[in-house]
Design an enzyme around this catalytic site. Structure first.
Site, mmCIF file in Angstrom:
data_model
loop_
_atom_site.group_PDB
_atom_site.id
_atom_site.type_symbol
_atom_site.label_atom_id
_atom_site.label_comp_id
_atom_site.label_asym_id
_atom_site.label_seq_id
_atom_site.Cartn_x
_atom_site.Cartn_y
_atom_site.Cartn_z
ATOM 1 N N GLU A 1 -5.398 -8.608 0.693
ATOM 2 C CA GLU A 1 -6.034 -8.257 1.974
ATOM 3 C C GLU A 1 -7.513 -7.992 1.733
ATOM 4 O O GLU A 1 -7.879 -7.303 0.784
ATOM 5 C CB GLU A 1 -5.445 -6.972 2.590
ATOM 6 C CG GLU A 1 -4.072 -7.139 3.159
ATOM 7 C CD GLU A 1 -3.535 -5.856 3.807
ATOM 8 O OE1 GLU A 1 -4.345 -4.989 4.229
ATOM 9 O OE2 GLU A 1 -2.308 -5.720 3.876
ATOM 10 N N GLU B 1 0.794 -1.229 0.000
ATOM 11 C CA GLU B 1 0.000 0.000 0.000
ATOM 12 C C GLU B 1 0.829 1.282 0.000
ATOM 13 O O GLU B 1 0.822 2.044 0.975
ATOM 14 C CB GLU B 1 -0.972 0.001 1.181
ATOM 15 C CG GLU B 1 -1.926 -1.182 1.150
ATOM 16 C CD GLU B 1 -3.033 -1.094 2.190
ATOM 17 O OE1 GLU B 1 -3.024 -0.139 2.994
ATOM 18 O OE2 GLU B 1 -3.910 -1.958 2.179
#
Ligand code: FCB
Length: 476
Positions: free
Chosen positions: A370, A178
């Site tokens: 995720e 991320e």
């Protein structure tokens, strides 16, 4: 022809939704969120140690000093995974355990720890997936500029090389987790470590994180050859316009630009999106591009990791004074279900996102690296954690993955965030995302209903009737 039974979202003959053979089911974790033992065996300080210890930065002043104490309890946690029969663990290495100063020779103790983690997983037949950077930058590198500085990306390549040498049998590698969060929350809004609030720094950081990804990918491939599959995990948040009004469409386009296209375009198309470049430049933030960077960032990926939690519906708001000139206002959809983090639950958004990636970009195979939800879990008087909301959330999102595969998306795996309740960054221990409940006072682990449910899905490689089947909601 569809790759799965139950194409088009219709259940297959047995009533269940089967996944393709070899589909990888796993759980994800990150070093700083679970390990604790922050001073053990020569580990150096990270930006999250510094940040969480500063007053007012995290909920309740919580820190990762102890977290789930997984550094000491890794054996027990791997055994728990084995009991639950969860096939894969995505975990991250703590850079400050491997290079306490962020540079220089790798620490034997640091590498040995992760070697042991991989060995334990292998002994139990669990597939390791390694993330090289999940936000715990060594503080000395931050003191020298952190991700604002290109030098940090060069140092990251050294880390990649050292870890690849020690864990050369690992087949799946995520370079950076991320980059949007690390750059824009870390250097832009200041909600995350190191807590800077400067857009130009955030933009420089985002570029250097992508350069770091490119350099690390090259280092991994040079060391490991074609056997290793290397990718990056992006948090992608579909931006839905609140209406058909041109202003709202434009607002959603701006949000999509900064959160999604800003990373997808350079990685997959070899250039930053010009509309976003222009807006950032108007805000005084330039990308510190060096010749050859675009090709470096666009180094071919073996897979793209998608971290998906929610969608945002937005209307236009004044651009002036807004963060990064975004000018968006979130619109509350009445009646929409939300998690404890107030994120809207939108499984269809995941199908749409995966389909969009496949149709708009030249994507490699995809993994959901995720997906998960925080709810107000507690151990009831019978000693159980009946997290039926999480079971429903997971069933909905697993179904959404199935639907995407049925529509032709090359999705190879799905990872739940997270194995255990853990240190949820600025939210401290207030948000529980685990399949397994952690009593932080005693470090007792209590598998929640969702753990049994998910184990069943993984075991059967299928989602059963009404989201139950193997992973039946009763969990038994
Ligand atoms: C993601 C992070 C992960 C966790 C989840 C809830 O953005 O990658 O560490 O905090 O959100």
């Amino acid at each position: 022809m569809s790759r799965v039974e139950g194409a088009g979202g219709q259940p297959g003959p047995g009533g269940e939704r089967r996944f393709p053979d070899g589909f990888l089911w796993g759980v994800s974790t990150a070093a700083y969120q679970v390990e604790g033992a922050v001073s053990k065996d020569g580990r150096g300080e990270s930006i999250w140690d510094r940040f969480s210890h500063a007053p007012g930065r995290t909920f309740h002043g919580d820190t990762g000093d102890v977290a789930c104490d997984q550094y000491h309890r890794i054996g027990e946690d791997v055994e728990l995974m084995a009991e639950l029969q969860i096939p894969a663990l995505r975990f991250s290495v703590a850079w400050p355990r491997i290079q306490p100063e962020g540079r220089g020779p790798a620490s034997r103790a640091g590498l040995d720890h992760y070697r042991r983690v991989v060995d334990l997983l292998r002994q139990h037949g669990i597939e390791p997936v390694v993330t090289l950077y999940h936000w715990d930058l060594p503080q000395p590198l931050e003191d020298a500029g952190g991700w604002r500085s290109r030098e940090t990306a060069l140092r990251f390549a050294d880390l990649a090389e050292a870890v690849a040498g020690a864990l050369s049998d690992v087949g799946l590698w995520v370079t950076v987790n991320e980059p949007w969060v690390a750059a824009f929350l870390g250097y832009g809004t200041g909600e995350h470590a190191p807590g800077a609030t400067d857009l130009a720094s955030a933009v420089a950081a985002s570029h250097h994180l992508l350069v770091a990804h490119g350099l690390a990918t090259r280092a991994l491939r040079a060391r490991l050859g074609a056997e290793a599959r290397v990718g990056i995990s992006l948090n992608l948040v579909p931006a839905i316009p609140a209406s058909d009004a041109p202003e709202d469409l434009a607002a959603a386009g701006r949000l999509d630009g900064l959160t999604n296209r800003w990373f997808l375009d350079p990685l997959l198309r070899g250039r930053y999106p010009s509309d976003v470049l222009g807006r950032l430049s108007a805000q005084g933030a330039e990308v510190p591009l060096v010749e050859g960077d675009e090709a470096l960032v666009a180094v071919p990926l073996d897979f793209l990791g998608v971290n998906y939690y929610t969608t945002r519906t937005v209307a236009a708001a004044p651009v002036e004074g807004s963060f990064a000139g975004l000018g968006v206002a979130d619109v509350d959809l009445p009646g929409a279900a939300r998690t404890a983090k107030n994120w809207r639950i939108d499984p269809e958004g995941l199908t749409a996102l995966l389909c969009r990636l496949s149709s708009e970009y030249p994507v490699p195979p995809l993994y959901v690296t995720e997906n998960g939800a925080a709810f107000c879990d507690y151990v009831d008087p019978e000693g159980e954690v009946r997290d039926l909301e999480r079971v429903e959330y997971l069933a909905g999102h697993v179904r959404a993955c199935h639907e995407a595969i049925a529509r032709g998306v090359d999705l190879r795996g799905y990872f739940v965030w997270s194995l255990l309740d853990n240190f949820e960054w600025a939210d401290g221990y207030s948000m529980r995302f685990g399949l397994v409940y952690v009593d932080y006072g005693t470090q007792r682990r209590v598998p929640k209903r969702s753990a049994r449910f998910y184990a069943g899905v993984a075991r059967d490689n299928a989602l059963g009737v009404e989201g139950a089947g193997a992973g039946s909601v009763s969990g038994q």
